[in-house]
Write a protein that holds these residues in place. Structure first.
Motif, PDB file in Angstrom:
ATOM      1  N   THR A   1      42.040  79.882  19.289  1.00 47.15           N
ATOM      2  CA  THR A   1      43.073  80.298  18.333  1.00 47.15           C
ATOM      3  C   THR A   1      42.450  80.864  17.062  1.00 47.15           C
ATOM      4  O   THR A   1      42.914  81.873  16.530  1.00 47.15           O
ATOM      5  N   ASN A   2      41.386  80.230  16.589  1.00 52.23           N
ATOM      6  CA  ASN A   2      40.782  80.633  15.316  1.00 52.23           C
ATOM      7  C   ASN A   2      39.784  81.775  15.409  1.00 52.23           C
ATOM      8  O   ASN A   2      39.486  82.399  14.389  1.00 52.23           O
ATOM      9  N   ASN A   3      39.247  82.059  16.587  1.00 56.44           N
ATOM     10  CA  ASN A   3      38.143  83.017  16.673  1.00 56.44           C
ATOM     11  C   ASN A   3      38.300  84.140  17.695  1.00 56.44           C
ATOM     12  O   ASN A   3      37.487  85.065  17.682  1.00 56.44           O
ATOM     13  N   CYS A   4      39.269  84.062  18.557  1.00 55.41           N
ATOM     14  CA  CYS A   4      39.254  84.956  19.712  1.00 55.41           C
ATOM     15  C   CYS A   4      40.412  85.945  19.783  1.00 55.41           C
ATOM     16  O   CYS A   4      40.472  86.758  20.700  1.00 55.41           O
ATOM     17  N   GLU A   5      41.311  85.866  18.836  1.00 57.21           N
ATOM     18  CA  GLU A   5      42.519  86.680  18.895  1.00 57.21           C
ATOM     19  C   GLU A   5      42.244  88.174  19.000  1.00 57.21           C
ATOM     20  O   GLU A   5      42.924  88.894  19.716  1.00 57.21           O
ATOM     21  N   SER A   6      41.254  88.650  18.301  1.00 59.52           N
ATOM     22  CA  SER A   6      41.033  90.103  18.261  1.00 59.52           C
ATOM     23  C   SER A   6      40.096  90.609  19.354  1.00 59.52           C
ATOM     24  O   SER A   6      39.824  91.805  19.414  1.00 59.52           O
TER      25      SER A   6
ATOM     26  N   HIS B   1      39.139  91.988  22.825  1.00 58.43           N
ATOM     27  CA  HIS B   1      39.758  92.678  23.948  1.00 58.43           C
ATOM     28  C   HIS B   1      38.856  92.490  25.157  1.00 58.43           C
ATOM     29  O   HIS B   1      37.659  92.766  25.088  1.00 58.43           O
TER      30      HIS B   1
ATOM     31  N   CYS C   1      34.147  82.169  23.139  1.00 55.70           N
ATOM     32  CA  CYS C   1      35.542  82.459  23.478  1.00 55.70           C
ATOM     33  C   CYS C   1      35.695  82.650  24.984  1.00 55.70           C
ATOM     34  O   CYS C   1      36.599  82.087  25.613  1.00 55.70           O
TER      35      CYS C   1
END
Length: 155
Positions: free
Chosen positions: A146-151, A153, A83
């Motif tokens: 989009t599929n792996n990095c949203e959460s 910080h 990511c």
């Protein structure tokens, strides 16, 4: 990355073990998982501005009140490092920093495809992502983010 990821990680870690009877994996609690994540993070390079907040990452991906297989933090760190480099590459492109873009592309091309030897499809995806990025096409990198990095910080 939810706690269900821990169960998937256990399956992924054990998937390649077919020659010998599977040994019982060593299980770690949240405290040890967090410690292992901090130690393991030092083995990765991170692009400028894209170091994860390891406390938050360990809390979101760790076992919580349960236990996780020792070493499962490695997969979470590999995903998070991917990511970071995909985002770092795009960040560099957006600001026109060719030196940082080239450095990120080098990692995308040479390092990310070596992650998760137990997952040849993931390695192939990383190679394809780097190949497309070399031509200026960031669509696979964007899809991964989009599929792996949203959460994740970032510090």
């Amino acid at each position: 990355m939810e706690r269900q990821l821990t169960g998937l990680l256990a399956v992924a870690l054990l998937a390649g073990c077919t020659a010998a009877p599977p040994a019982e994996p060593r299980l770690v609690d949240q405290v040890q998982y967090t410690r292992d994540m901090r130690d393991g993070s030092a083995r990765f390079t991170w692009p400028d501005g894209r170091e994860p907040d390891l406390g938050v990452l360990a809390e979101k991906s760790g076992p919580g009140q349960d236990k996780a297989p020792a070493g499962s933090e490695r997969i979470v760190l590999e995903i998070t490092n991917s990511c970071a480099w995909y985002l770092g590459w795009q960040d560099a492109r957006d600001r026109g920093d060719q030196q940082a873009e080239s450095a990120a592309l080098k990692v995308m091309d040479e390092v990310l495809p070596t992650f998760s030897p137990e997952d040849p499809d993931g390695q192939r995806y990383a190679r394809e992502t780097a190949a497309k990025a070399r031509t200026g096409d960031g669509s696979l990198a964007a899809g991964y983010v989009t599929n792996n990095c949203e959460s994740v910080h970032w510090k």
